[in-house]
Write an enzyme that holds these catalytic residues in place. Structure first.
Site, PDB file in Angstrom:
ATOM      1  N   ASP A 179       0.853  -1.186   0.000  1.00 21.69           N
ATOM      2  CA  ASP A 179       0.000   0.000   0.000  1.00 21.69           C
ATOM      3  C   ASP A 179       0.888   1.235   0.000  1.00 21.69           C
ATOM      4  OD1 ASP A 179      -2.011   2.108   0.948  1.00 21.69           O
ATOM      5  OD2 ASP A 179      -3.267   0.320   0.914  1.00 21.69           O
ATOM      6  N   CYS A 213     -20.503  -2.505  -2.093  1.00 25.11           N
ATOM      7  CA  CYS A 213     -20.603  -3.243  -3.359  1.00 25.11           C
ATOM      8  C   CYS A 213     -21.889  -2.974  -4.125  1.00 25.11           C
ATOM      9  CB  CYS A 213     -20.480  -4.746  -3.094  1.00 25.11           C
ATOM     10  SG  CYS A 213     -18.851  -5.246  -2.504  1.00 25.11           S
ATOM     11  N   LEU A 259     -34.204 -12.235   1.128  1.00 27.04           N
ATOM     12  CA  LEU A 259     -35.622 -11.883   1.113  1.00 27.04           C
ATOM     13  C   LEU A 259     -36.006 -11.292   2.461  1.00 27.04           C
ATOM     14  CD1 LEU A 259     -37.226 -14.912  -0.779  1.00 27.04           C
ATOM     15  CD2 LEU A 259     -36.808 -12.611  -1.653  1.00 27.04           C
ATOM     16  N   PHE A 311     -16.047 -12.490  -3.630  1.00 25.19           N
ATOM     17  CA  PHE A 311     -17.449 -12.589  -3.218  1.00 25.19           C
ATOM     18  C   PHE A 311     -17.503 -12.606  -1.691  1.00 25.19           C
ATOM     19  CE2 PHE A 311     -17.106 -14.657  -7.371  1.00 25.19           C
ATOM     20  CZ  PHE A 311     -18.080 -13.984  -8.089  1.00 25.19           C
ATOM     21  N   LEU A 312     -16.923 -11.591  -1.090  1.00 21.82           N
ATOM     22  CA  LEU A 312     -16.798 -11.537   0.369  1.00 21.82           C
ATOM     23  C   LEU A 312     -17.903 -10.689   0.978  1.00 21.82           C
ATOM     24  CD1 LEU A 312     -12.940 -10.879   0.613  1.00 21.82           C
ATOM     25  CD2 LEU A 312     -14.131 -13.080   0.526  1.00 21.82           C
ATOM     26  N   ARG A 313     -18.602 -11.249   1.941  1.00 22.71           N
ATOM     27  CA  ARG A 313     -19.587 -10.488   2.696  1.00 22.71           C
ATOM     28  C   ARG A 313     -18.905  -9.858   3.900  1.00 22.71           C
ATOM     29  NH1 ARG A 313     -23.344 -14.924   4.692  1.00 22.71           N
ATOM     30  NH2 ARG A 313     -21.307 -15.953   4.745  1.00 22.71           N
ATOM     31  N   GLU A 314     -19.078  -8.567   4.063  1.00 19.22           N
ATOM     32  CA  GLU A 314     -18.521  -7.926   5.240  1.00 19.22           C
ATOM     33  C   GLU A 314     -19.166  -8.530   6.481  1.00 19.22           C
ATOM     34  OE1 GLU A 314     -18.029  -3.694   5.216  1.00 19.22           O
ATOM     35  OE2 GLU A 314     -18.137  -3.630   3.035  1.00 19.22           O
ATOM     36  N   ALA A 331     -37.019  -7.849   4.193  1.00 17.42           N
ATOM     37  CA  ALA A 331     -37.446  -6.468   3.937  1.00 17.42           C
ATOM     38  C   ALA A 331     -36.725  -5.505   4.867  1.00 17.42           C
ATOM     39  CB  ALA A 331     -38.955  -6.357   4.120  1.00 17.42           C
TER      40      ALA A 331
END
Length: 456
Positions: free
Chosen positions: A30, A263, A253, A152-155, A255
């Site tokens: 970085d 993303c 699904l 395909f990473l979910r936080e 709500a």
């Protein structure tokens, strides 16, 4: 095998740490000297469960290193992953690829021997081809291939998603590149993870198509929730009834106030723009983007209405501000639309979030930040749950009702049961379900009154 990961944001840091856990010698690069120094000390700049321990373990083992020197990281690496940011470009919504292309030039200058250059960042179709052109122009003599390997990473569940993914998608065109990628992901072969090898263009499009489809499911159930409120149905029943169909599935699904995060918002817009450029519009996705933007603003109106239609001089208690639980990410969080609208309406806003307040206070001036959920709702005229953190699922409801000026709760995540809220004496407004009135009856949004026992 040794690899380099360019960028230590969410995707780069998680990917680098997980590859090192696989046993691969990994160097994360970085340009931000301060960030690199913090990482060397074991200080993690993002909140992700399990990441701090994973980084510390592999850094101690010597498999994970951090540097600002791209030359030493790239030289001799079997693969170099580009994991820099691709934010929405101001003005037109396209993905800003300036960081990706800058990284490609830096990599080209420092290549030694055969190297696979891999795009881990979410990028539009055609980016890998452009990276190849850039590197070839910079270094005509270089021996390299370009691959696409979307994340395909979910936080909040990123480490599990990397270690035990539903699938790994790899776009590449040479046997040498495929073999390098197979070796990198060999630990996943052992647990029979599907590895999808495809073309560069298909790999790039898979990422956008996947996120757009999930965003569409969220938007679909949100619109069905609005209809449920009109007709007296419960969206939970509807979601379960359709989700048990194997062709549809139960996930996404739920709500709520609309999708946010790093993303879905930028990727849906980028897909719309890409489709327009190729004269093949994705009208469903365009509608999803429009509906989701409007929904966040509509949620503020729900809170204002629950507060009597005029919040001037009134106090609103906010529970949760991040776009989802188990992260400190504020990018495109519904709270960024909802809270300013409440302040504009004249409300005093008190807010609490378990981990997101440090980030949120930079983005939401005028909010009074407090140390726990009960302080947030104390003396409030209306309270609202914006993020479904676990600690908000088991609030002491009698205590909450007692310390509020009026026991009015707007639950944008449907955390609570209608009967429980009625028993606790709340006026309770949720998504896709009748409202609980102070006299323990339920009301649909068109004014129809329903006895609680018939609906709970």
């Amino acid at each position: 095998m040794r690899i380099a990961v360019i960028g230590t944001g969410y995707v780069g840091l998680v990917s680098g740490a997980c590859f090192s856990e696989f046993g691969t010698e990994t160097t994360c690069v970085d340009l931000d000297q301060t960030k690199i120094e913090r990482l060397k000390k074991g200080e993690i700049p993002i909140y992700e469960p399990g990441l701090e321990d994973l980084v510390a373990k592999n850094a101690k083992a010597g498999r994970l290193n951090f540097t600002t020197e791209i030359a030493s990281a790239v030289a001799g690496a079997s693969a170099v992953f580009i994991a820099v940011g691709t934010p929405s470009r101001r003005g037109d919504g396209h993905a800003d690829l300036s960081y990706v292309y800058a990284a490609a030039k830096d990599i080209a200058r420092n290549l030694t021997g055969y190297t696979v250059i891999v795009t881990k960042s979410t990028v539009p179709v055609g980016t890998a081809r452009e990276i190849e052109r850039i590197v070839r122009a910079e270094r005509p003599d270089a021996d390299f291939d370009v691959c696409s390997n979307p994340e395909f990473l979910r936080e909040g569940a990123a480490i599990t998603d990397f270690m035990r993914p539903d699938r790994v998608v790899i776009g590449c065109e040479s046997d040498r590149a495929r073999e390098v990628m197979r070796q990198l992901y060999r630990p996943l072969y052992l647990i029979e993870t599907p590895i999808v090898f495809t073309t560069l263009e298909a790999s790039e499009l898979i990422k956008y198509a996947a996120n757009a489809f999930l965003a569409t499911k969220i938007t679909f159930i949100n619109e069905i929730a609005d209809l449920c409120e009109k007709v007296g149905a419960d969206v939970h029943d509807v979601a379960r009834g359709i989700g048990l169909d194997g062709r549809i599935g139960r996930k996404f699904l739920h709500a709520g106030p609309g999708y946010g995060g790093s993303c879905f918002p930028k990727d849906t817009i980028a897909l719309v723009r890409t489709a327009e450029e190729h004269n093949s519009p994705v009208r469903i996705v365009a509608a999803v983007v429009e509906i989701n933007d409007k929904r966040k603003r509509q949620m503020a109106e729900r809170i204002i209405d629950a507060g009597g239609g005029d919040l001037t001089g009134k106090t609103v208690g906010i529970l949760g501000v991040t776009f989802k639980p188990n992260t400190d990410d504020m990018r495109d969080a519904p709270s960024l639309d909802i809270i300013p609208a409440l302040l504009k309406a004249g409300a005093r806003v008190k807010a609490y979030d378990p981990v997101g307040m440090h980030e949120a206070e930079k983005l939401l001036p005028g909010v009074e930040w407090v140390e726990d959920a009960y302080k947030a709702v104390e003396n409030a005229d209306v309270a609202a749950i914006l993020t479904e953190w676990n600690e908000f699922r088991a609030l002491q409801l009698p205590r909450v009702a007692e310390i509020m000026n009026r026991p009015v709760l707007v639950d944008l995540r449907n955390v609570y049961n209608l009967a429980d809220m009625a028993q606790a004496g709340f006026e309770y407004h949720s998504i896709g379900r009748p409202a609980v009135l102070p006299d323990a009856r339920l009301a649909t949004s068109d004014g129809k009154i329903v006895e609680l026992k018939a609906r709970a």
